[in-house]
Design a protein around this motif. Structure first.
Motif: not given
Length: 91
Positions: A32, A46, A69, A71, A79
């Motif tokens: 991420d 992630e 965050v 993607d 996200r």
């Protein structure tokens, strides 16, 4: 007499050949991103974000800065999560 010499020699050749036939492990860990401002992005591990009503966020240590965050390195790829608190990560 030839087979007593030939079979062990063939076995040795196959053993040496198989030692070089290793499987290449191309495991790519998902990542991420956080946006630090301007054109600066930082890749992070992630996060356990899932679909939900809130924007997924991370915090660098307890009391550290909080970042949204993403993607991808794209401001339109935020996200979502169901977690009301940011996920704490160690820098």
């Amino acid at each position: 007499m030839k087979t007593k010499f030939l079979l062990p020699m063939i076995a040795m050749i196959f053993a040496i050949g198989m030692s070089f036939a290793t499987e290449k492990n191309d495991f790519i860990q998902a990542k991420d991103y956080i946006h630090l401002g301007g054109n600066n992005w930082q890749q992070i591990d992630e996060q356990p974000c899932n679909s939900g009503p809130r924007i997924c966020q991370v915090q660098f240590g307890e009391g550290g800065p909080i970042y949204d965050v993403y993607d991808e390195m794209n401001l339109n790829s935020k996200r979502n999560t169901t977690s009301p608190r940011p996920f704490v990560i160690n820098p």
